[in-house]
Design an enzyme around this catalytic site. Structure first.
Site, mmCIF file in Angstrom:
data_model
loop_
_atom_site.group_PDB
_atom_site.id
_atom_site.type_symbol
_atom_site.label_atom_id
_atom_site.label_comp_id
_atom_site.label_asym_id
_atom_site.label_seq_id
_atom_site.Cartn_x
_atom_site.Cartn_y
_atom_site.Cartn_z
ATOM 1 N N GLU A 1 -4.268 -4.255 -1.957
ATOM 2 C CA GLU A 1 -5.026 -4.475 -3.091
ATOM 3 C C GLU A 1 -6.164 -5.402 -3.139
ATOM 4 O OE1 GLU A 1 -5.663 -3.911 -8.423
ATOM 5 O OE2 GLU A 1 -3.747 -4.196 -7.598
ATOM 6 N N LYS B 1 -12.515 1.051 -8.951
ATOM 7 C CA LYS B 1 -10.873 0.990 -9.897
ATOM 8 C C LYS B 1 -11.217 1.450 -11.287
ATOM 9 C CE LYS B 1 -6.623 -0.770 -11.241
ATOM 10 N NZ LYS B 1 -5.591 -2.193 -10.918
ATOM 11 N N CYS C 1 -3.211 0.591 -7.348
ATOM 12 C CA CYS C 1 -2.419 0.129 -8.502
ATOM 13 C C CYS C 1 -2.566 0.915 -9.750
ATOM 14 C CB CYS C 1 -2.847 -1.290 -9.380
ATOM 15 S SG CYS C 1 -1.511 -1.969 -10.070
#
Length: 289
Positions: A42, A132, A166
């Site tokens: 990430e 995200k 995540c």
């Protein structure tokens, strides 16, 4: 069958150009071992903002401002061509590359950052760029919100790849949006680690009947630059593992057997009971009058 390489190396923290160069070297190294899919963690470029979990609101505002300014200056502008060296490396070595990066907004104020991940094809083309959807807790002080336009599964020589980063992997509807597109390889770049996180990825493999690759951040205090603001106070132990990585590839044989038994999206679809609607229109950053 293909070979996957999960990169477990730190970036050159807060240095976009050097981190991209390092990523290119990692791609070459992985390709030399026969890998055809290379996965980075990430926001590998130029780093995950680890300091957000250690700085105090208010009293550390000055340090926060200095670090955010450096992160902004070293974040990736896709339109400017900052990912071009990585795309060239993918094409040269004929590998698919998945890499997380801090992305600088190019459509509005250019002041918003996004937690993004790129899927780069073996021909060097950018197959998808996902932002995200919802940053977690203090991450919202760093990144803006993504949208449904990038919830895509793309074809690669390795299979049909989708990505969630995540804790957006904890969003059942986001996962299902990928399952419904025939997801075969689910890639989860992350800063998380530990048994709970790995258990979640194992669940995704079972739920989606897909292969799952978790790529975690690896960083020690000694990886921070010497001029990192208040480094000695925030990270006094140079040998401290800020994050140990904890990457994983879920058992491929077991998943393949599950896929032969059940089509997850088709088997569980009940349009007479519920329907999934994804707003795939790109959403503009919030503008203030």
């Amino acid at each position: 069958m293909f070979k996957v390489a999960v990169v477990q190396q730190p970036p050159v923290v807060l240095d976009r150009a050097q981190t991209v160069n390092r990523a290119v070297l990692h791609v070459a190294e992985a390709a030399a071992t026969g890998a055809t899919l290379v996965v980075f963690p990430e926001t590998f470029i130029p780093c995950y903002p680890v300091w957000i979990w250690r700085l105090r609101p208010g009293s550390d505002a000055s340090v926060t401002s200095k670090l955010h300014a450096r992160l902004l200056d070293n974040s990736v502008s896709v339109g400017r061509g900052d990912l071009a060296p990585l795309c060239d490396a993918a094409r040269e070595h004929r590998v698919t590359v998945v890499c997380g990066f801090n992305e600088r907004d190019e459509d509005a104020s250019r002041g918003t950052l996004y937690n993004s991940v790129a899927v780069i094809g073996a021909d060097g083309t950018l197959l998808n760029k996902h932002r995200k959807l919802m940053p977690t807790n203090p991450e919202r002080m760093v990144w803006g919100f993504g949208d449904g336009s990038s919830l895509k599964v793309v074809d690669t020589p390795c299979g049909r790849i989708g990505t969630l980063m995540c804790w957006e992997n904890f969003m059942p509807l986001a996962r299902y949006a990928l399952y419904a597109q025939g997801l075969e390889i689910h890639i989860a770049p992350t800063y998380d680690s530990g048994d709970g996180w790995i258990g979640s990825l194992q669940h995704i493999a079972r739920e989606g009947c897909c292969w799952v690759i978790g790529s975690g951040t690896v960083m020690r205090a000694s990886d921070l630059p010497a001029d990192f603001p208040e480094r000695d106070r925030l990270y006094p132990d140079a040998d401290e593992w800020i994050n140990e990585g904890d990457s994983v590839v879920i058992d491929l044989d077991a998943v393949a057997a599950a896929r032969r038994r059940i089509d997850v999206a088709g088997h569980y679809a009940r349009p007479d009971v519920f329907q999934l609607h994804v707003n795939r229109q790109p959403q503009s950053p919030v503008r203030f009058a």
